[in-house]
Structure formats: structure tokens, C-alpha cells
Write a protein that holds these residues in place. Structure first.
Motif, PDB file in Angstrom:
ATOM      1  N   GLY A  93      21.866   7.219  12.827  1.00 20.98           N
ATOM      2  CA  GLY A  93      20.578   6.729  12.346  1.00 20.98           C
ATOM      3  C   GLY A  93      20.635   6.360  10.876  1.00 20.98           C
ATOM      4  N   LEU A  94      21.302   7.183  10.073  1.00 21.01           N
ATOM      5  CA  LEU A  94      21.454   6.899   8.642  1.00 21.01           C
ATOM      6  C   LEU A  94      22.357   5.692   8.408  1.00 21.01           C
ATOM      7  N   GLU A  96      22.564   3.106  10.414  1.00 20.56           N
ATOM      8  CA  GLU A  96      21.726   1.937  10.724  1.00 20.56           C
ATOM      9  C   GLU A  96      20.776   1.602   9.580  1.00 20.56           C
ATOM     10  N   GLU A  97      20.383   2.614   8.821  1.00 17.42           N
ATOM     11  CA  GLU A  97      19.468   2.400   7.695  1.00 17.42           C
ATOM     12  C   GLU A  97      20.210   2.054   6.402  1.00 17.42           C
ATOM     13  N   GLY A  98      21.542   2.009   6.470  1.00 21.59           N
ATOM     14  CA  GLY A  98      22.332   1.664   5.294  1.00 21.59           C
ATOM     15  C   GLY A  98      22.486   2.791   4.290  1.00 21.59           C
ATOM     16  N   LYS A  99      22.131   3.994   4.689  1.00 20.99           N
ATOM     17  CA  LYS A  99      22.234   5.147   3.784  1.00 20.99           C
ATOM     18  C   LYS A  99      23.599   5.829   3.857  1.00 20.99           C
ATOM     19  N   THR A 189      20.290  12.343   2.093  1.00 18.32           N
ATOM     20  CA  THR A 189      18.834  12.216   2.219  1.00 18.32           C
ATOM     21  C   THR A 189      18.044  13.120   1.278  1.00 18.32           C
ATOM     22  N   ARG A 200      13.886  13.374  12.708  1.00 12.96           N
ATOM     23  CA  ARG A 200      14.591  12.249  13.318  1.00 12.96           C
ATOM     24  C   ARG A 200      14.801  12.374  14.821  1.00 12.96           C
ATOM     25  N   LYS A 204      10.194  13.032  17.051  1.00  9.48           N
ATOM     26  CA  LYS A 204      10.237  11.640  17.507  1.00  9.48           C
ATOM     27  C   LYS A 204      10.094  11.531  19.023  1.00  9.48           C
ATOM     28  N   VAL A 270      18.862   5.862  18.642  1.00  7.72           N
ATOM     29  CA  VAL A 270      19.800   4.987  17.925  1.00  7.72           C
ATOM     30  C   VAL A 270      19.888   3.666  18.671  1.00  7.72           C
ATOM     31  N   SER A 271      20.487   2.676  18.030  1.00  9.12           N
ATOM     32  CA  SER A 271      20.631   1.366  18.663  1.00  9.12           C
ATOM     33  C   SER A 271      21.707   1.397  19.747  1.00  9.12           C
ATOM     34  N   SER A 274      25.149   1.564  18.203  1.00 11.33           N
ATOM     35  CA  SER A 274      25.530   2.911  17.786  1.00 11.33           C
ATOM     36  C   SER A 274      25.887   3.770  18.992  1.00 11.33           C
TER      37      SER A 274
END
Length: 447
Positions: A93-94, A96-99, A189, A200, A204, A270-271, A274
Motif C-alpha cells: 500500500g505504501l 502504491e502511494e510512493g512512500k 509513516t 490500512r 478499512k 492493494v492493486s 501489487s
């Protein structure tokens, strides 16, 4: 937490198609037999298309003020290394968010770890890092596992180890990878792993009974783990939950686990990109996911072990079917329990075991006791007798009971071990996982 993970392999053949009207009464009978014969305690859930179609709990959850408290389907258990699926989900997940990047190297976060400049997040996810597994050092691990540890103490413990191999050259399972990944997602984070898990995943998809564990609280319907010794279930000591982190610190129920893995494969966490990466198996491991073959089918999931808890979670994408089992007291091999559940589910031939054993006298057992060794196995095995029960104990490991099946034959179902003694030759034959090893008695029993 003997180890956080021991992989279970299911047999590969062919299987009949699923029928919604599987024999639930027969599955009840199987779990009744486990409970009545003290062969296992725990809880199971089976879901289809995201809906629970079977759940059952047997045995004891904990000991309350009025004695033993029975488990129910809402009882919460430590799930061990199934936690790694949750951690991997947070990591992706991180990403995908670019973190976070899969090719970020470990020195960006913890340069004190050996080979940190060579190790990537991706290699840690799929156990290709070479970082030594701290739970393999059993005696040292047990020396601190019951006491609270800070992140700094755990980092120091991991940093002191010698790498098992060069990063990326092969795969060897290591809890250290996921302890570090848990710390990395916190660092990225600025949020605790406990809160990340809740934000997350748990909140969710509305997991009612899943959280990062602490001291076991029976009043919250949280289960202790047990060992069956001398005719009764005894509570086992708890690993302090400051230790396992993202490698094995989560508490949940089978129902929540089936909901989690269904949501993961439905793209709610997740996508698809992923998920495809998570379930790509290389050298036996995916990124937080492994495969469990059953006949011609391949379940995706994970399993785990912590203290006396054993767990297994599997999902079959083409059927949208999931099964989860968590045991808080294991005598009968968890692999056999899962096979039985799936055989009944798929209407395969299955006979409920009778669990009959042989009673031998203390005098009959005495001739088998002693310390056995072999050049083909690195550990010695100490065989002892207490009353009418024979026990085995490998060097540095916990003691396990041996159940007599014949005058000179014994078994330990939880680990799939069979032992046959030849008292005249002072030998012991140990059979496990298709391998047979001959041990010779070198001395009398160690006290």
C-alpha cells in the motif's frame, strides 16, 4: 514463539468439484472427535464468495475465575506468521502511494544491519535477503522472548547476527525480515505498526476481532495456548508481543482471516499489480504469501506458529473459497486437520480417526529411555518417561509427548513424527516427512 513459521505442504493429486451442500455434520463429528480425545483445540472457518458457510470452535480458551472457559467462534487467537500477509499488504500500500520503493535498500532505514546496502525491501518481502533468522537461535531467543524488548534492542539482536548468504542468491525463511519491515513502515509513516494495521486493513474492511496483540486478556475472549501433558491441558508461557512485530504479532479469528484474504484478492486492500507481485512464488516464497497445493488446486495464503498456537489460512481464487484454522492446543498434526476439512468439503473419501492408543507401564517404557544420537542429525534426542508417558526432547528444544501405538512404536502427531525402538540393539528409528533416521543410544537419560 518456537518459530513464527513452519510451512505445511498439502498433497497434490486431483479433486472433485465443490458442492455447496458438503457434509457439515461430518465435519462437526471430526472436530468432536478431536475434542473428545484431546487431540486438538481451536477454531475453523470456511467461506465462499465472502460468506461464512461453516465455522466451529472446540476446546478451552483460557482459565477464568471459575475454571476452564470454553472457546467459541468469536474467540481470538495469536496467528503467528499469518501476520506477514498483513505486513506485506501494508508495505505494498505504501509502495502504491510512493512512500516506499521495492528497490529501496535497507541502509536507508537501518544501516547497522549486515549487508544493508545490498538488501532491498523486495528481497526482505520474499526472504531473499540473507538476514539471519533470530528465532533459529533457540536457546538465546528463549532467554529474552518472555520479556519486553524495545525496537533498539531487537535491532541490536538482528545486527549482531552473521548473514546466511549473499542477498538475492537464494531464499531462506527469516522472521528478521518482517520484524524489520514492521519497523520500516513505522519509520516511513511516523505511525505505529498497531495503528497502521488498524487504519490500512482492520477499519478499512471492518475486521471486528483483529488487532496487534499484547498480554493475553481472557476477559476479552482472548485465548491462551496450551500443551497436553500428563492427561490434561496446561497453559504455555506467552511470548512478549513487543518482539514479533510485523513478523507475527497479530491476534485474530478464523472468520476475520477469511474476510481479510478475500478482501485482499478482491482488490480492496492493494492493486491487482501489487497482488500479482505478492503471489508470485520464487524459490518457494512470494511476498508475504506462499502456496498450499491440495490435489490439483493451489491455495494462496500463509501459516504460522507462536507459543502453542498454530494457524493456517488459504484462499482459492478461482472458487473464491477460503479456509482458516487456528489451534491453541495441537496434538494431532494441523496439516492433517486441514486435509480432513478439505476432504470433507470436497466430498473426498474420509474416515474419522478413532485416535486409539496403547497404554504401557512405566516398566515397559523404561527400556526405551536414554540419550540417542546419530551422525546424520545435528541434535541429540533425550527420551524420558514420566508415569505412563514417554517424552522426547531434542537438544535445546522443548519436550514433546510420545503416544504409544504398539509395544515399541510411538508417534507425535503435532509434528508428524513416528518413532520405533529396538531395545536389543539400543537403537531408535525416527520417521518424519518421508525421511528415516536411525539413532543409537549413547547414554542413559539426562536429568
Amino acid at each position: 514463539m518456537k518459530t513464527l513459521l513452519t510451512f505445511v505442504i498439502l498433497f497434490v493429486l486431483s479433486v472433485s468439484a465443490f458442492s455447496q451442500d458438503f457434509d457439515k455434520a461430518k465435519l462437526d463429528q471430526f472436530f468432536d472427535a478431536l475434542s473428545a480425545n484431546n487431540k486438538g483445540m481451536g477454531s475453523i472457518a470456511i467461506s465462499k464468495d465472502g460468506k461464512i458457510i461453516y465455522n466451529r470452535a472446540v476446546g478451552t480458551s483460557h482459565i477464568g475465575e471459575k475454571g476452564y472457559v470454553s472457546s467459541d467462534v468469536k474467540t481470538k487467537y495469536r496467528i503467528g506468521s499469518i501476520s506477514k500477509m498483513f505486513t506485506a499488504t501494508i508495505v505494498f500500500g505504501l509502495v502504491e502511494e510512493g512512500k516506499l520503493k521495492l528497490d529501496d535498500t535497507l541502509d536507508k532505514f537501518f544501516p547497522e544491519i549486515p549487508n544493508a546496502k545490498k538488501i532491498t525491501v523486495a528481497q526482505m518481502l520474499d526472504h531473499h535477503s540473507g538476514i539471519h533468522n533470530i528465532t533459529d537461535d533457540t536457546q538465546y531467543y528463549l532467554s529474552y522472548s518472555r520479556r519486553p524488548q524495545t525496537h533498539e534492542q531487537m535491532l541490536t539482536t538482528i545486527a549482531k547476527t552473521t548473514p546466511d548468504f549473499e542477498p538475492g542468491t537464494k531464499a531462506v525463511y527469516s522472521n528478521s525480515n518482517y520484524i524489520l519491515l514492521g519497523y520500516i513502515v513505522e519509520k516511513v509513516t511516523g505511525t505505529s505498526y498497531k495503528d497502521l494495521l488498524n487504519e490500512r486493513i482492520v477499519s478499512k474492511i471492518n475486521l471486528a476481532d483483529t488487532f496487534y496483540g499484547g498480554k493475553i486478556n481472557g476477559a476479552n475472549n482472548e485465548s491462551n495456548s496450551f500443551d497436553f501433558l500428563n492427561g490434561s491441558w496446561k497453559i504455555l508461557a506467552e511470548t512478549d508481543m513487543s518482539i514479533p512485530g510485523g513478523a507475527g504479532g497479530i491476534v485474530s479469528t478464523p472468520t476475520d482471516l477469511t474476510k481479510f484474504i478475500t478482501a485482499l484478492f478482491d482488490g480492496k486492500l492493494v492493486s491487482q499489480k501489487s497482488l500479482d507481485r505478492m503471489k508470485t512464488i520464487t524459490d518457494g516464497y512470494g511476498s508475504g504469501i506462499v502456496q498450499f497445493p491440495y490435489y490439483d488446486k493451489k491455495f494462496y495464503g500463509h501459516n504460522g506458529s507462536i507459543d502453542g498456537f498454530n494457524s493456517m489460512l488459504g484462499y482459492l481464487p478461482e472458487e473464491k473459497m477460503s479456509v482458516a484454522y487456528i489451534s491453541n492446543g495441537t496434538v494431532y498434526d494441523i496439516n492433517n486437520i486441514m486435509l480432513a476439512a478439505l476432504d470433507i468439503y470436497y466430498k473426498k473419501p474420509f474416515t474419522i480417526p478413532t485416535f486409539k492408543s496403547l497404554e504401557l507401564s512405566a516398566e515397559e517404557l523404561k527400556k526405551f529411555t536414554g540419550v540417542y544420537s546419530t551422525p546424520d542429525f545435528p541434535l541429540k534426542i533425550n527420551i524420558t518417561a514420566e508415569g505412563s508417558t514417554l517424552f522426547g526432547q531434542a537438544t535445546g528444544q522443548g519436550k514433546f509427548p510420545l503416544e504409544a501405538t504398539d509395544k515399541n512404536k510411538f508417534k507425535f502427531d503435532a509434528a508428524g513424527i513416528e518413532i520405533e525402538f529396538d531395545a536389543e540393539k539400543n537403537q531408535m528409528k525416527l520417521i518424519q516427512g518421508g525421511r528415516t533416521i536411525i539413532f543409537t543410544k549413547e547414554s542413559e537419560t539426562e536429568k
